[in-house]
Design a protein around this motif. Sequence first.
Motif, PDB file in Angstrom:
ATOM      1  N   LEU A  81       0.808  -1.222   0.000  1.00 32.20           N
ATOM      2  CA  LEU A  81       0.000   0.000   0.000  1.00 32.20           C
ATOM      3  C   LEU A  81       0.843   1.274   0.000  1.00 32.20           C
ATOM      4  O   LEU A  81       0.549   2.196  -0.782  1.00 32.20           O
ATOM      5  N   LEU A  84       2.013   1.910  -3.499  1.00 35.15           N
ATOM      6  CA  LEU A  84       0.939   2.335  -4.397  1.00 35.15           C
ATOM      7  C   LEU A  84       0.582   3.792  -4.166  1.00 35.15           C
ATOM      8  O   LEU A  84       0.322   4.546  -5.122  1.00 35.15           O
ATOM      9  N   THR A 196      -6.151   3.717  -0.656  1.00 39.21           N
ATOM     10  CA  THR A 196      -6.342   2.740   0.415  1.00 39.21           C
ATOM     11  C   THR A 196      -7.654   1.995   0.241  1.00 39.21           C
ATOM     12  O   THR A 196      -7.714   0.761   0.360  1.00 39.21           O
ATOM     13  N   TYR A 199      -7.532  -0.267  -2.797  1.00 37.44           N
ATOM     14  CA  TYR A 199      -6.591  -1.357  -2.512  1.00 37.44           C
ATOM     15  C   TYR A 199      -7.272  -2.441  -1.676  1.00 37.44           C
ATOM     16  O   TYR A 199      -7.128  -3.638  -1.947  1.00 37.44           O
ATOM     17  N   LEU A 268      -8.454   0.376  -8.772  1.00 35.38           N
ATOM     18  CA  LEU A 268      -7.223   0.723  -8.066  1.00 35.38           C
ATOM     19  C   LEU A 268      -6.299   1.532  -8.962  1.00 35.38           C
ATOM     20  O   LEU A 268      -5.738   2.560  -8.540  1.00 35.38           O
ATOM     21  N   VAL A 282       0.202  -6.727  -6.687  1.00 32.99           N
ATOM     22  CA  VAL A 282      -0.231  -5.980  -5.506  1.00 32.99           C
ATOM     23  C   VAL A 282      -0.226  -6.903  -4.306  1.00 32.99           C
ATOM     24  O   VAL A 282      -0.681  -8.060  -4.381  1.00 32.99           O
TER      25      VAL A 282
END
Length: 510
Positions: A81, A84, A196, A199, A268, A282
């Motif tokens: 996370l 990302l 977030t 994700y 995402l 991911v």
Amino acid sequence: MTHRRRAGSRVLSAAVCIAALLLAGCAPNTLSLAPPSPVLPWVPADAVGAGDNTGFSVPRNPAAAQLATPPVLDGERVYQLPDLIDIAQQNNPETRIAWQQARQAALAVGMVEATYLPMISASVIAGYQNTRTPLPLRVEQALNTTGSAVVPAIALQWLLFDFGQRDALAEAAGHASFAANVNFNGMHQKLIFDVTRTYLQYGVARSRTGLADEMLRNSRAIQEAAEQRRKNGIGTTIEVAQARQQVARSELRRVTAQGVERDAYQALLGAMGVSPLTAIRVGSAENRPLPGTVDAPTEAVIRVALSQRPDVLASYAGVKAATAGITAANAGFMPKVFLAGAVASGNGRFQLDGLPAIGPQTSGSTVLIGVTVPLYDGGLRATRVKEAESRAAAATEVFKKTQDLAVREIVVASDTLSSALESNRAALNLVDTARITFDAATEAYRHGVGTITIANEAANGLLESRQLSVDAHAAALTAAASLAFVMGDLTRPADGAAYGCSTPFERPCR
């Protein structure tokens, strides 16, 4: 002579009429650039008569198809996370738009501050004149005179005193710049939350796909048991058909789950602001710990949140800017003191037939101090004051509305997190009981004690309970991140709240 004059007048009139008709016909001719009717397509001028009916398509423009350079990402790396979020902050256009808006607001402050300084301008005026004057003699003679001149000048204008109008405008611009800056930070906070949230949703979709695969394996195991029972003479064809039906249902669930997973992946990427063609791996948040309990937000906690939420601060700055606008509008009724000056020089030439040319050179300077006093403007200044007061009143109401909405979001987010935590605990208990039931039902069916109906029901119950558990865990993580976001605490990718492991009221996992 009279006849010639009349003929010339007719010709001139006709020319004027023709020119007027041509000019009048130019404007209606531009309607050909628009579609011919509400139901017929627009066709480009270069395609008219081509014989190809393209319908309502539009001409292609390759320049509009140039895609932005995608970020360089490692296809073998598993991005967590924080990674990302970092990619999103570097590539999402929303942050760049907010940045440019903040820069524009800062430049507006500079433009207002520039009005405190004098304005200096340079100009050059040049001209030429030729005059022919017939002499009152019988012979054809005339007097020719020519003159030319070049006058360069430098002028200065400086507003010295305006009863605080520029000060008020500078104050309003400063508040607007502050609002743009906090909105820029707020855009990053929103970006962190959006990444977030998507994700976690992608993680749920992947978990559902994994559960669907596991359910398919369980269904196939039950089918094998049913077929083996029939070979042993203790099963029936109906049981085998039911087992195959369960396998088909599980395959459909897997296909559906895979489609949802692809959609969640694109969501995402959209939140990150990268190309939908991007392929990355991911990481998962399945084992992310959750907070224990969450207390209801107190008034003190809410006050802290309101003091740091970007939207509330920007709205409050809008009230201050609108109030300064009232002061600036009232200053319009007051006189203004200014300083003006000019420095100019001239170089001319005058010549008369038969006489030597005259070329005078002149220069001069002027300094003036003046006062302008507005006397009458048809109520324009009074209207501006009323408009400024109305803007200030509207900004105040917007600020109150923003405060109320923020408080409501905080309370709702806190309640949502509490419910999500309770749901997660209940879902975990449900999974434990469903797993025991499934194991017992499957084992009993293999040994000829149970029925296939009970086995299928147990398998479906286990799948449903595990999906509920995955959903509840992700919902709790999302609720924790949402609470941190509405509290104004979701400020960095490394914040624990970004993972849902802490809240503004409890921070057990730092």
